[in-house]
Write a protein that holds these residues in place. Sequence first.
Motif, PDB file in Angstrom:
ATOM      1  N   ALA A  53       4.552 -25.655 -11.939  1.00  0.00           N
ATOM      2  CA  ALA A  53       4.587 -24.388 -13.780  1.00  0.00           C
ATOM      3  C   ALA A  53       5.023 -23.606 -13.732  1.00  0.00           C
ATOM      4  N   ILE A  54       5.184 -22.454 -14.508  1.00  0.00           N
ATOM      5  CA  ILE A  54       5.073 -20.631 -14.609  1.00  0.00           C
ATOM      6  C   ILE A  54       4.229 -21.339 -15.311  1.00  0.00           C
ATOM      7  N   VAL A  55       3.146 -19.784 -14.593  1.00  0.00           N
ATOM      8  CA  VAL A  55       1.672 -19.876 -15.085  1.00  0.00           C
ATOM      9  C   VAL A  55       0.904 -17.882 -15.681  1.00  0.00           C
ATOM     10  N   ARG A  56       0.975 -18.350 -17.043  1.00  0.00           N
ATOM     11  CA  ARG A  56       0.959 -17.276 -17.471  1.00  0.00           C
ATOM     12  C   ARG A  56      -0.659 -17.227 -18.225  1.00  0.00           C
ATOM     13  N   TYR A  57      -1.495 -16.191 -18.536  1.00  0.00           N
ATOM     14  CA  TYR A  57      -3.470 -15.755 -18.571  1.00  0.00           C
ATOM     15  C   TYR A  57      -3.350 -15.225 -20.066  1.00  0.00           C
ATOM     16  N   GLU A  58      -4.083 -15.726 -20.437  1.00  0.00           N
ATOM     17  CA  GLU A  58      -4.874 -14.864 -21.358  1.00  0.00           C
ATOM     18  C   GLU A  58      -6.053 -14.477 -21.143  1.00  0.00           C
ATOM     19  N   ARG A  59      -6.618 -13.298 -21.439  1.00  0.00           N
ATOM     20  CA  ARG A  59      -8.045 -13.199 -21.256  1.00  0.00           C
ATOM     21  C   ARG A  59      -8.828 -13.076 -22.171  1.00  0.00           C
ATOM     22  N   GLN A  60      -8.931 -12.957 -23.273  1.00  0.00           N
ATOM     23  CA  GLN A  60      -9.349 -13.768 -24.348  1.00  0.00           C
ATOM     24  C   GLN A  60      -9.791 -15.541 -24.795  1.00  0.00           C
ATOM     25  N   GLN A  61     -11.088 -15.302 -24.132  1.00  0.00           N
ATOM     26  CA  GLN A  61     -11.133 -16.599 -24.508  1.00  0.00           C
ATOM     27  C   GLN A  61     -11.111 -17.485 -25.916  1.00  0.00           C
ATOM     28  N   GLY A  62     -10.423 -19.048 -25.241  1.00  0.00           N
ATOM     29  CA  GLY A  62     -10.607 -19.879 -26.756  1.00  0.00           C
ATOM     30  C   GLY A  62      -8.893 -20.375 -27.131  1.00  0.00           C
ATOM     31  N   LYS A  63      -9.216 -21.499 -27.387  1.00  0.00           N
ATOM     32  CA  LYS A  63      -7.760 -22.190 -27.915  1.00  0.00           C
ATOM     33  C   LYS A  63      -7.251 -20.930 -28.470  1.00  0.00           C
ATOM     34  N   GLY A  64      -7.321 -21.146 -29.737  1.00  0.00           N
ATOM     35  CA  GLY A  64      -6.944 -20.083 -30.540  1.00  0.00           C
ATOM     36  C   GLY A  64      -5.450 -19.001 -30.532  1.00  0.00           C
ATOM     37  N   ALA A 154       4.925 -30.975 -31.736  1.00  0.00           N
ATOM     38  CA  ALA A 154       5.949 -30.901 -31.088  1.00  0.00           C
ATOM     39  C   ALA A 154       6.429 -29.671 -32.289  1.00  0.00           C
ATOM     40  N   PHE A 155       7.113 -28.725 -32.116  1.00  0.00           N
ATOM     41  CA  PHE A 155       7.297 -27.820 -33.179  1.00  0.00           C
ATOM     42  C   PHE A 155       8.936 -27.405 -33.121  1.00  0.00           C
ATOM     43  N   SER A 156       9.266 -26.936 -34.438  1.00  0.00           N
ATOM     44  CA  SER A 156      10.329 -26.127 -34.218  1.00  0.00           C
ATOM     45  C   SER A 156      10.152 -24.557 -34.027  1.00  0.00           C
ATOM     46  N   PRO A 157      11.028 -23.822 -34.004  1.00  0.00           N
ATOM     47  CA  PRO A 157      11.209 -22.457 -34.337  1.00  0.00           C
ATOM     48  C   PRO A 157      10.479 -21.707 -34.770  1.00  0.00           C
ATOM     49  N   LEU A 158      11.107 -22.596 -36.200  1.00  0.00           N
ATOM     50  CA  LEU A 158      10.317 -22.000 -37.053  1.00  0.00           C
ATOM     51  C   LEU A 158       9.231 -21.806 -37.699  1.00  0.00           C
ATOM     52  N   PHE A 159       8.712 -23.032 -36.590  1.00  0.00           N
ATOM     53  CA  PHE A 159       7.688 -22.933 -37.366  1.00  0.00           C
ATOM     54  C   PHE A 159       6.564 -21.818 -36.713  1.00  0.00           C
ATOM     55  N   VAL A 160       7.010 -22.062 -35.423  1.00  0.00           N
ATOM     56  CA  VAL A 160       6.320 -21.098 -34.467  1.00  0.00           C
ATOM     57  C   VAL A 160       6.149 -19.494 -34.688  1.00  0.00           C
ATOM     58  N   LYS A 161       7.275 -19.558 -34.536  1.00  0.00           N
ATOM     59  CA  LYS A 161       7.374 -18.327 -35.789  1.00  0.00           C
ATOM     60  C   LYS A 161       6.985 -17.089 -36.778  1.00  0.00           C
ATOM     61  N   SER A 162       7.079 -19.252 -37.470  1.00  0.00           N
ATOM     62  CA  SER A 162       6.361 -18.642 -39.077  1.00  0.00           C
ATOM     63  C   SER A 162       4.884 -18.438 -39.048  1.00  0.00           C
ATOM     64  N   PHE A 163       4.157 -18.821 -38.237  1.00  0.00           N
ATOM     65  CA  PHE A 163       3.270 -19.809 -38.199  1.00  0.00           C
ATOM     66  C   PHE A 163       2.251 -18.384 -37.818  1.00  0.00           C
ATOM     67  N   PRO A 164       0.734 -17.419 -38.637  1.00  0.00           N
ATOM     68  CA  PRO A 164       0.382 -16.534 -38.746  1.00  0.00           C
ATOM     69  C   PRO A 164      -1.484 -17.318 -37.967  1.00  0.00           C
ATOM     70  N   VAL A 165      -1.560 -16.805 -36.205  1.00  0.00           N
ATOM     71  CA  VAL A 165      -2.468 -18.101 -35.700  1.00  0.00           C
ATOM     72  C   VAL A 165      -3.631 -16.635 -36.501  1.00  0.00           C
ATOM     73  N   LEU A 166      -4.344 -17.407 -36.901  1.00  0.00           N
ATOM     74  CA  LEU A 166      -5.438 -17.006 -37.042  1.00  0.00           C
ATOM     75  C   LEU A 166      -6.979 -17.215 -36.746  1.00  0.00           C
ATOM     76  N   SER A 167      -7.230 -18.346 -36.208  1.00  0.00           N
ATOM     77  CA  SER A 167      -8.586 -18.788 -35.674  1.00  0.00           C
ATOM     78  C   SER A 167      -8.507 -18.579 -33.685  1.00  0.00           C
ATOM     79  N   LYS A 168      -9.642 -18.003 -33.395  1.00  0.00           N
ATOM     80  CA  LYS A 168      -9.697 -17.957 -31.870  1.00  0.00           C
ATOM     81  C   LYS A 168     -10.280 -19.248 -30.980  1.00  0.00           C
ATOM     82  N   GLY A 169     -10.180 -20.438 -32.133  1.00  0.00           N
ATOM     83  CA  GLY A 169     -10.970 -21.489 -30.877  1.00  0.00           C
ATOM     84  C   GLY A 169     -10.392 -22.739 -30.965  1.00  0.00           C
ATOM     85  N   PHE A 170     -11.247 -24.006 -30.944  1.00  0.00           N
ATOM     86  CA  PHE A 170     -10.667 -25.201 -31.932  1.00  0.00           C
ATOM     87  C   PHE A 170     -10.161 -25.277 -33.320  1.00  0.00           C
ATOM     88  N   GLU A 171     -10.474 -24.301 -33.533  1.00  0.00           N
ATOM     89  CA  GLU A 171     -10.252 -24.939 -34.917  1.00  0.00           C
ATOM     90  C   GLU A 171      -8.328 -24.791 -35.259  1.00  0.00           C
TER      91      GLU A 171
END
Length: 312
Positions: A53-64, A154-171
């Motif tokens: 796998a290509i491994v990268r990191y996110e240090r802010q805790q939470g799935k969101g 599964a998502f289209s690029p249209l969804f991914v690049k237009s979705f404003p992620v506000l949640s930090k966790g499992f919401e």
Amino acid sequence: MSRIAVLIPCYNESVTIEKVVKDFQQVLPEADIYVYDNNSTDHTDEIARNAGAIVRYERQQGKGNVIRTMFRDIQADCYIMTDGDDTYPAEYAKEMADLVLNKNVDMVIGDRLSATYFKENKRPFHNLGNTMVRKMVNMFFKGNVTDIMTGYRAFSPLFVKSFPVLSKGFEIETEMTIHALDKNLRLESIPVNYRDRPEGSKSKLNTFSDGFKVITTIFKLFKDYRPLSFFGAVSVLFLLAALILFIPVFLVYLDTGLVERFPTLIVSVTLGLASLQSMVCGLILDTVVKKDRQRFEQHLCLVRMLEELEKK
């Protein structure tokens, strides 16, 4: 740009991550498999890297937080999101990718609840919570989504690049679903078999605290996306309370010509004014939301234009 990207957010999934990576490599050999490690302490990242796998990191805790970074960083024609706990079989990934790539679906939902979830999941409060969230979202947002909180999508690029992620966790899954319903994006659901975590793998989802966050998120988004309905309901409640207090005072006044309970009258008038104010607030915010939807449609057009330019 990769045609298909598999996104796997991970926190302490050393027991299962190797199998998950290899399963998706077998089903989608052409895809790039991204594992985003979220401060794991059990060498999840090393195991995923050794599995290819290509491994990268996110240090802010939470799935969101992890999903936000994934969506910003990765460019693809189709994005498949799954969990690193081996609860979602990879065998459905090809069908999900086909719906995005060839049928122009913006979000494909891997529906556990119509398949084996209630048999496999051993946590009864999780079952109850999933059912309650599904009913609430479909009622508030006029949807017919069969699984709101699934982590297999599964998502289209249209969804991914237009979705404003506000949640930090499992919401985050609930937020995705509500966003798609509100913005009238194309949704498809396919039943997927769910299997419970293998022995030694522990869920990071807290039934009560995370469940409360999900329900709170639903009400917050209902207020944000449907302000007229939300504040209209509040207005009706205030009006009913005002009438309950006002009518006895008014009947006494008609009978005697006297107002005997001034405090009750003052409270009822105050509630009536609060009812009016709430309705006006809902009307104003409803206009703002409609303008926001217009701007969002314009934004989608820009995203589509950028996609076409990248392909050329």
